[in-house]
Design an enzyme around this catalytic site. Sequence first.
Site, PDB file in Angstrom:
ATOM      1  CB  THR A 100      -0.914   0.029   1.245  1.00  0.00           C
ATOM      2  OG1 THR A 100      -0.112   0.109   2.428  1.00  0.00           O
ATOM      3  CG2 THR A 100      -1.788  -1.217   1.310  1.00  0.00           C
ATOM      4  CB  CYS A 101       1.069   4.208   0.619  1.00  0.00           C
ATOM      5  SG  CYS A 101       1.471   5.971   0.639  1.00  0.00           S
ATOM      6  CB  THR A 102       5.815   4.942  -0.193  1.00  0.00           C
ATOM      7  OG1 THR A 102       5.668   4.861   1.228  1.00  0.00           O
ATOM      8  CG2 THR A 102       5.367   6.312  -0.677  1.00  0.00           C
ATOM      9  N   GLY A 103       4.797   1.571   0.045  1.00  0.00           N
ATOM     10  CA  GLY A 103       5.293   0.216   0.259  1.00  0.00           C
ATOM     11  C   GLY A 103       5.761  -0.436  -1.028  1.00  0.00           C
ATOM     12  CB  THR A 120       3.751   3.966  -5.592  1.00  0.00           C
ATOM     13  OG1 THR A 120       4.092   4.261  -4.228  1.00  0.00           O
ATOM     14  CG2 THR A 120       4.380   5.022  -6.504  1.00  0.00           C
TER      15      THR A 120
END
Length: 316
Positions: A100-103, A120
């Site tokens: 999720t997101c910048t993961g 992202t």
Amino acid sequence: MLRIGLVLYPGFQVLNLSVTTVFEFANITAGEAFYDVVLLSPQGGPVLSSAGFAVATQAFDDSRFDTVLVVGDNDVSEPPPGLTAFLQRAAQTSRRIGSTCTGAFNLAQAGLLDGRRATTHWAFAAQFRRTYPAVKLEEDRIFIIDGPVWTSAGMTACVDLALALVEKDMGAELARLVAKKLVVYHRRAGGQSQYSALLDLEPRSDRIQTALAYAKQHLHTELSVEQLAQAAHLSPRQFSRAFRSETGQSPGKAVEHLRIEAARLMLESGRHPIDVIARDTGFGDRERMRRAFLRAFGQPPQAIRRASRTEDEQPA
């Protein structure tokens, strides 16, 4: 029971924890413990969030998970020791792996996104593209499914990703009930844009905001400058000058962006013929809508609909 491993590390963005609520309510709605969510970290113990409070986690070990998700943070930092190796092992032993997101940076660092489509947070897309050119990054997506790898955009998009996982596992009707209990729209389609035309415009005055709200509610009509000016209680000349000053766009271009956004949402739902979408969003005919989509996205409406259907048909 499906075990979900949610990987945290110091400074993780706390909103990412909302995916646990999606799985919690999937269990409640189903009336059984279908999901078992485990919070993980390299060392275990308390992990400090971006909001300044800590969350208890279990240390990485040889346990197996059906799905492993690594969360993002407010910036992009080096992965802590052990995270990359864990993700590489998880990709071999889990049915699904995602971020999720910048993961997504952590998945890419582990080499799990090479040659795959991924997304992202839009604010970090340029950095991601420079750092990981082997990844087929699509920044204007809510989430992307490429085989067993799932990636989402930033912030609230993690909820859409989790709802999509629930839909894949437990069916569309249960996912709809979960979304209803969470008081969110049924999950946004993966191909939906991360951007909002109204957010991009950001008018300062109430009058221009009122005109834009009127436009969004009446997209099926012609929406002349005179109509919008009347909604704003300004003369057409005053309105045009104020609108451009506050938004940097002409009223006509702003209305076209609103029409495109509405049409794209209808395309992604898959329920409406293109001629109906063109009429209901004010384009009038499919050719005019096609030209607008080519200007905005470089591809026609049919291509966007096909991409949305492809993602919905991806295997779990």
